[in-house]
Write an enzyme that holds these catalytic residues in place. Sequence first.
Site, PDB file in Angstrom:
ATOM      1  N   GLU A 147      -1.980  -5.425  -3.560  1.00  0.00           N
ATOM      2  CA  GLU A 147      -1.008  -4.663  -2.783  1.00  0.00           C
ATOM      3  C   GLU A 147       0.129  -5.556  -2.306  1.00  0.00           C
ATOM      4  O   GLU A 147       1.304  -5.139  -2.296  1.00  0.00           O
ATOM      5  CB  GLU A 147      -1.702  -4.009  -1.595  1.00  0.00           C
ATOM      6  CG  GLU A 147      -2.656  -2.892  -1.993  1.00  0.00           C
ATOM      7  CD  GLU A 147      -3.482  -2.362  -0.831  1.00  0.00           C
ATOM      8  OE1 GLU A 147      -4.082  -1.286  -0.984  1.00  0.00           O
ATOM      9  OE2 GLU A 147      -3.535  -3.033   0.225  1.00  0.00           O
TER      10      GLU A 147
ATOM     11  N   ASP B  64       0.835  -1.203   0.000  1.00  0.00           N
ATOM     12  CA  ASP B  64       0.000   0.000   0.000  1.00  0.00           C
ATOM     13  C   ASP B  64       0.865   1.245   0.000  1.00  0.00           C
ATOM     14  O   ASP B  64       0.586   2.228  -0.702  1.00  0.00           O
ATOM     15  CB  ASP B  64      -0.913  -0.034   1.229  1.00  0.00           C
ATOM     16  CG  ASP B  64      -1.758   1.216   1.365  1.00  0.00           C
ATOM     17  OD1 ASP B  64      -2.574   1.479   0.475  1.00  0.00           O
ATOM     18  OD2 ASP B  64      -1.598   1.942   2.375  1.00  0.00           O
TER      19      ASP B  64
END
Length: 226
Positions: free
Chosen positions: A121, A49
Amino acid sequence: MSLSADLRALQDRLGHEFARPELLRRAVTHSSMSGPGREDNQRLEFLGDRVLGLVMSEALLRADGQAREGQLAPRFNALVRKETCADVAREIDLGAALKLGRSEQLSGGRRKMALLGDAMEAVIAAVYVDGGFEAAQAMILRLWGKRIASVEEDSKDAKTALQEWAQGRGLPPPAYVETARSGPDHQPVFTIEVRLETGETAEATAGSKRSAEQTAAQTLLQKLNA
């Protein structure tokens, strides 16, 4: 440690050959499959992320040298939100390579927005740890490319955009109806249908009502624009 056929195929779609294949294996392992000697992808998701955020921040600054922070923030949010990560994951068929426990398999985990977004992610982090920032950056920019180019339109909140579309045609606001709920109480999954008075509808499933409503609104907007 060699990769299975499904992970080799995913590696090809990512465009990155792993020197440490175990990183890709961990990136696609959901917590429902974790256990002794088998790590899941949650820690990689946390890192990915942040890597995605840095790459997108740089890309947006390069793309528009005059944009102010107030203009950049919604564009950034549109590019890094979970729904966008899940869309990219679907495009590379990441779901086919996910390692899921039986309960998640039976509940359609390979299609769930939250699982796909998290895994995307984690894959970004795996590439970053394996090949460094430039390798992760190159992969992200390739997979997100068209979205970066069209982010000005995509950054508008989908529910707001759909409401504006309806109001501009003299219609009442769209209605959002919960048509199904599944999963355990601590991790429910919602299916939401958005309806216009003219009869057009669209449906989406997500781990929160807000996400499902946004995705349903975006899907209906795409139908209407088509």
